[in-house]
Structure formats: structure tokens, C-alpha cells
Design a protein around this motif. Sequence first.
Motif, PDB file in Angstrom:
ATOM      1  N   VAL A   4       0.844  -1.179   0.000  1.00  0.00           N
ATOM      2  CA  VAL A   4       0.000   0.000   0.000  1.00  0.00           C
ATOM      3  C   VAL A   4       0.883   1.233   0.000  1.00  0.00           C
ATOM      4  CG1 VAL A   4      -1.807   1.210   1.259  1.00  0.00           C
ATOM      5  CG2 VAL A   4      -1.747  -1.278   1.281  1.00  0.00           C
ATOM      6  N   THR A   5       0.507   2.246  -0.753  1.00  0.00           N
ATOM      7  CA  THR A   5       1.296   3.472  -0.830  1.00  0.00           C
ATOM      8  C   THR A   5       1.437   4.106   0.547  1.00  0.00           C
ATOM      9  OG1 THR A   5       0.462   3.876  -3.041  1.00  0.00           O
ATOM     10  CG2 THR A   5       1.449   5.743  -1.892  1.00  0.00           C
ATOM     11  N   ILE A   7       1.780   6.750   3.550  1.00  0.00           N
ATOM     12  CA  ILE A   7       1.194   8.060   3.800  1.00  0.00           C
ATOM     13  C   ILE A   7       2.030   8.771   4.848  1.00  0.00           C
ATOM     14  CG2 ILE A   7      -0.854   9.277   4.604  1.00  0.00           C
ATOM     15  CD1 ILE A   7      -1.335   7.836   2.012  1.00  0.00           C
ATOM     16  N   GLN A  36      -8.529  -5.141   0.858  1.00  0.00           N
ATOM     17  CA  GLN A  36      -8.170  -3.726   0.835  1.00  0.00           C
ATOM     18  C   GLN A  36      -9.119  -2.865   1.658  1.00  0.00           C
ATOM     19  OE1 GLN A  36      -5.326  -2.899  -0.662  1.00  0.00           O
ATOM     20  NE2 GLN A  36      -5.485  -0.797   0.083  1.00  0.00           N
ATOM     21  N   ASP A  37     -10.408  -3.203   1.659  1.00  0.00           N
ATOM     22  CA  ASP A  37     -11.365  -2.397   2.412  1.00  0.00           C
ATOM     23  C   ASP A  37     -11.113  -2.485   3.912  1.00  0.00           C
ATOM     24  OD1 ASP A  37     -12.122  -5.104   2.335  1.00  0.00           O
ATOM     25  OD2 ASP A  37     -14.244  -4.642   2.614  1.00  0.00           O
ATOM     26  N   ILE A  39      -8.155  -3.219   5.293  1.00  0.00           N
ATOM     27  CA  ILE A  39      -6.876  -2.537   5.517  1.00  0.00           C
ATOM     28  C   ILE A  39      -7.096  -1.034   5.664  1.00  0.00           C
ATOM     29  CG2 ILE A  39      -4.680  -1.906   4.417  1.00  0.00           C
ATOM     30  CD1 ILE A  39      -4.786  -4.770   3.131  1.00  0.00           C
ATOM     31  N   GLU A  40      -7.863  -0.456   4.748  1.00  0.00           N
ATOM     32  CA  GLU A  40      -8.100   0.986   4.803  1.00  0.00           C
ATOM     33  C   GLU A  40      -8.895   1.388   6.045  1.00  0.00           C
ATOM     34  OE1 GLU A  40      -6.762   3.283   2.935  1.00  0.00           O
ATOM     35  OE2 GLU A  40      -5.679   1.743   1.820  1.00  0.00           O
ATOM     36  N   ALA A  41      -9.830   0.536   6.452  1.00  0.00           N
ATOM     37  CA  ALA A  41     -10.617   0.838   7.652  1.00  0.00           C
ATOM     38  C   ALA A  41      -9.743   0.803   8.911  1.00  0.00           C
ATOM     39  CB  ALA A  41     -11.775  -0.150   7.780  1.00  0.00           C
ATOM     40  N   VAL A  43      -6.502   1.461   8.992  1.00  0.00           N
ATOM     41  CA  VAL A  43      -5.536   2.562   8.925  1.00  0.00           C
ATOM     42  C   VAL A  43      -6.183   3.931   9.163  1.00  0.00           C
ATOM     43  CG1 VAL A  43      -3.963   3.774   7.344  1.00  0.00           C
ATOM     44  CG2 VAL A  43      -3.925   1.276   7.468  1.00  0.00           C
ATOM     45  N   GLU A  44      -7.445   4.069   8.841  1.00  0.00           N
ATOM     46  CA  GLU A  44      -8.109   5.372   8.873  1.00  0.00           C
ATOM     47  C   GLU A  44      -7.962   6.118  10.205  1.00  0.00           C
ATOM     48  OE1 GLU A  44      -9.987   8.744   7.807  1.00  0.00           O
ATOM     49  OE2 GLU A  44      -9.213   7.149   6.514  1.00  0.00           O
ATOM     50  N   ARG A  47      -4.859   8.224  10.339  1.00  0.00           N
ATOM     51  CA  ARG A  47      -4.787   9.368   9.435  1.00  0.00           C
ATOM     52  C   ARG A  47      -5.349  10.640  10.078  1.00  0.00           C
ATOM     53  NH1 ARG A  47      -6.745   5.827   5.042  1.00  0.00           N
ATOM     54  NH2 ARG A  47      -5.031   5.409   3.616  1.00  0.00           N
ATOM     55  N   TYR A  57       2.497   2.382   5.868  1.00  0.00           N
ATOM     56  CA  TYR A  57       1.776   1.138   6.123  1.00  0.00           C
ATOM     57  C   TYR A  57       1.912   0.247   4.905  1.00  0.00           C
ATOM     58  CZ  TYR A  57      -2.266   3.128   3.529  1.00  0.00           C
ATOM     59  OH  TYR A  57      -3.089   3.695   2.587  1.00  0.00           O
TER      60      TYR A  57
END
Length: 324
Positions: A4-5, A7, A36-37, A39-41, A43-44, A47, A57
Motif C-alpha cells: 500500500v502506498t 502516507i 483492501q477495504d 486494511i483501509e478501515a 488505517v483510517e 490518518r 503502512y
Amino acid sequence: MNTVTPIVKTITWEEGTESMAQIIECVPNFSEGRRQDVIEAIVEPFRRRRGCALLDYRADADHNRLVVSLAGAPDPIQEALLEAAKVAVEHIDLNQHQGGHPRMGAVDVIPFVPLRNITMEACVELAHRFGKRYHEETGVPVYFYEEAALRPERRRLEVVRKGQYEGLKEAVTQPERHPDVGEPRLHPTAGATAVGARKILVAFNVNLGTTDVRVAKEIAKAVRSSSGGLCHVKGIGLSLEDRGLVQVSMNVVDYEKNALYRVTELIRMEAKRWGVPVVETEVYGMVPAAALLESAAYYLQIAGFSPDQVIELKMLEMLGSDGS
């Protein structure tokens, strides 16, 4: 590898001036590297939390693991961790989890690392306080490891995690395997979490040009300290099936005492015995500049090299000396 890119965001300090703020690193590992969904949840929360910087990450599908690198003040990092942990506990079921990396929990490990204006002793206290609150809010039992260990045999993460989730489900009832926080039973889907305090480590992988995972396992055995290899190196052998490679996956827990070039060259020598090439190496997550510079100086054969010769590092030192 599903990467994942990274941040990066600016830290806004909530207490005092930035020059006097306590700064820690935290590198929570979650047992999810494919959805992916989810993972993003997870990490949020990192942020948007004021005082917590999401440095990096990375999610790996073969390992089925997410590694997050944070830096900031202790309080906001703890708050963000609890938010992210609740997402992980809700969405990760270890009864269904498959992956190459050892794990015992949906949130597998949470280490606190002193960076600036904070001692290791303070990070140990932080780990203990956080572990108790984490259990109260998630119901997940906690084991303390490394400097935060309450029992000497639990300093080593591999001892705490022995048997992984499947083995620990039964072993947790044995007195010597009881958690440090919580009842002697695992969370039914999220397992257990190891919370600790430690020095900076380097997650370092060497990928080999073969599909025979036995080669990686034998080389890992030769390299890791627990089986007579290099001190301060932990390692396992894994298959990277999607890439047609195998990997010696390592944690170099003290890069000042065993440099990355030394680890790489030992693996290269062992690989030659099997007729296998080193294809590439990987640094997973954040790494101290000194760990890379030492190896760069070795391979470039730079005589008498000092990190003070790196202009960016010298400028940062100059900027920090006036409190800015």
C-alpha cells in the motif's frame, strides 16, 4: 507483494512545544494483508488523529499481514490504536485466517519505542497501562513482551507466540501460558495480542530465486540467533508463491550490533551452497538512516565514512539544535 502506498502527514502536538514533546514510535501489526477495504478501515484512525503521524503502512498478501508505522505523542497514538484495534477485532477472524507469517491475534503485536524525550522505562509503563485498557475495551487478552515482559521467559516474542493462534487456544489454559491481562482463554475470533516496549528494529527480508521453501528455512536456521547464527537476528523461511520465490524474513533487533550487510552476506554465502541466487532484499516499514548508511559504506568501500557527511542529516541536526 501487495504494498500500500505510504502516507506521511505533519504532526500537530497537543502538549507543550514540539521541541519538548515526548515522541514515540509504534509499529502495530495486524493479521490482514489481502482485503483492501479492511486494511483501509484499520488505517483510517491513524490518518485523522491529531498528534499521531502515519509514517508508513504496508500489506503483504503472502504474509497476510499489515504493518503500520506511527510516530507522535503517547496519548493520541493510544487513542488511535484503540480505534484501529476495534476495527480489526470486528473484521478479522483468525479461525479463517491463512498466511505465511506467525500470528496469535487479529492485532498481533503492539510495540512502543522511545524516540525523543522519553525513556524506555516510561515506554514500559505506557505498555502496561495501554495493555490493561486495551483488554477492557476489546476483550482481547494481552501478553507483555520484550522490555515490558513481566516474566523473563516472555521477553522473546517467539516464545509468547509459540503454537500461534491454533496452538495457544489450548495452551492458554496452562498456568505458564496464562495471559498477563485477562482470563486464561482467547478471544473467540481475535485471539490474543502482545504489547511491549523495545528498541528500534529493522524488518529485513532477503528473497531467493527458488520455489523450494526448504532452502529458505534452512538458511533462516543458519542465520537466526536462536539456532546458533547471528546475535540479535530473528528469522523464518517463507514461500512467496505469487512471485515464484522464497524469503528469509527477519527482524534485526539491534542493527548497531549486527549490520544489514553482514546479515546479507551470510545469507548470500549460505544460498551459494544450495545453488540459489539472492534476487533482492526488502526493508519492511521504517528504518533508521544509520542502518542503511553503514551498509552503503561497506558496499561502496568508503574509507572512514561518517553519517555527519550526509548533508540532509547534518541539516536536520542543525535545525534541531535551535529548538525549531
